[in-house]
Design an enzyme around this catalytic site. Structure first.
Site, PDB file in Angstrom:
ATOM      1  N   GLU A   1       5.473  -2.556   6.988  1.00  0.00           N
ATOM      2  CA  GLU A   1       6.511  -3.424   6.430  1.00  0.00           C
ATOM      3  C   GLU A   1       7.382  -4.010   7.541  1.00  0.00           C
ATOM      4  O   GLU A   1       8.066  -5.009   7.325  1.00  0.00           O
ATOM      5  CB  GLU A   1       7.334  -2.634   5.394  1.00  0.00           C
ATOM      6  CG  GLU A   1       6.530  -2.443   4.120  1.00  0.00           C
ATOM      7  CD  GLU A   1       6.850  -1.199   3.326  1.00  0.00           C
ATOM      8  OE1 GLU A   1       7.908  -0.589   3.538  1.00  0.00           O
ATOM      9  OE2 GLU A   1       6.009  -0.821   2.480  1.00  0.00           O
TER      10      GLU A   1
ATOM     11  N   GLY B   1       1.936   1.419  -1.471  1.00  0.00           N
ATOM     12  CA  GLY B   1       2.639   0.950  -2.666  1.00  0.00           C
ATOM     13  C   GLY B   1       1.759   0.321  -3.720  1.00  0.00           C
ATOM     14  O   GLY B   1       2.243  -0.295  -4.662  1.00  0.00           O
TER      15      GLY B   1
HETATM   16  P1  PGA Z   1       3.698   4.570  -0.576  1.00  0.00           P
HETATM   17  O1  PGA Z   1       4.240   4.155   0.870  1.00  0.00           O
HETATM   18  O2  PGA Z   1       3.594   6.066  -0.601  1.00  0.00           O
HETATM   19  O3  PGA Z   1       4.759   4.052  -1.534  1.00  0.00           O
HETATM   20  O4  PGA Z   1       2.393   3.900  -0.753  1.00  0.00           O
HETATM   21  C1  PGA Z   1       3.725   4.799   1.990  1.00  0.00           C
HETATM   22  C2  PGA Z   1       4.388   4.291   3.235  1.00  0.00           C
HETATM   23  O5  PGA Z   1       4.738   3.112   3.296  1.00  0.00           O
HETATM   24  O6  PGA Z   1       4.573   5.051   4.193  1.00  0.00           O
END
Ligand code: PGA
Length: 250
Positions: A96, A170
């Site tokens: 991200e 996600g």
């Molecule tokens: P998630 O995110 O468990 O919501 O898929 C993992 C991460 O970004 O480390």
């Protein structure tokens, strides 16, 4: 190999003061489990959470830091500030940040250097996008991210690497056992060749880890922890993942 799993909860841009109760409950309930647990709340909560977690074994970390130690960088947070706020770890190179903030590997490497200067232990994230996987580019992409995001200074410092396929974050999609094993074998080989076999960081998996799949992921050869996003936000979702580390061998 490390002896205990590291279960890390990345709260991302979630959490206000009321969420400190979640951290308190996680700390209380983690005592009876074997994993090391780390929480990465938003920076606004770090000093407050440090107070809440005082006297517990829970590790506190930041979600990102700037590459400089201080200066005219509006809105940014330095590694030393994270440390001052009570953090001992920092997540760097999360997808991200790489994709949402266009952070190239070279910048991630500079942030890792800044984290080490401040005495923080970095968790460095790597992972391929769906297009890259479908284009057969997973191995070259991961190899390049490792080569360009990990500075030489890591040779004698503790750090962690987290494999997080971007398409699994996600989305509810988790990488298959074979995909995780292939990536981990590559990471292990790379670290051995570059830093020597004595360097044994935790290798984490991240991407849609939840109660129903944590046991299977943590039992995979070479997986010594998980970086958990969405499922780290509530006690009900996070505790079963921490508990899953009790039965999975490291
Ligand atoms: P998630 O995110 O468990 O919501 O898929 C993992 C991460 O970004 O480390």
């Amino acid at each position: 190999m490390p002896h205990r799993h590291l279960i890390a909860g990345n709260w991302k841009m979630n959490g206000v003061k009321a969420s400190l109760a979640v951290a308190e409950a996680i700390a209380a309930q983690s005592r009876s489990h074997s994993a090391r647990v780390a929480l990465f709340p938003p920076a606004t909560l770090l000093p407050l959470m440090a107070d809440v977690l005082k006297g517990t074994d829970i590790i506190l970390g930041g979600q990102d830091c700037h590459h400089a130690d201080s200066g005219a960088y509006t809105g940014d947070i330095s590694a030393a500030m994270l440390k001052d706020a009570g953090a001992s770890m920092v997540i760097l190179g999360h997808s991200e940040r790489r994709h949402g903030h266009l952070e190239p590997c070279a910048l991630v490497a500079r942030k890792v250097q800044a984290a080490l200067r401040a005495g923080l232990e970095p968790i460095i994230c790597i992972g391929e996008t769906l297009d890259q996987r479908q284009g057969g580019l997973t191995i070259p992409v991961l190899s390049r991210q490792l080569a360009d995001s990990l500075p030489d200074e890591l040779a004698d410092r503790p750090f962690q690497v987290s494999y997080e396929p971007v398409w699994a974050i996600g989305t509810g999609l988790i990488a298959s056992d074979a995909q995780i094993l292939e990536a981990f074998a590559l990471i292990r080989r790379y670290l051995d060749q570059r830093f020597g076999a004595h360097v044994a960081p935790h290798l984490l998996y991240g991407g849609s880890v939840k109660a129903s799949n944590a046991g299977q992921v943590l039992a995979l050869e070479g997986v010594s922890g998980a970086l958990v996003g969405g499922a780290s936000l509530t006690v009900e979702d996070f505790m079963p993942i921490i508990a899953a580390a009790d039965i999975a061998p490291v």
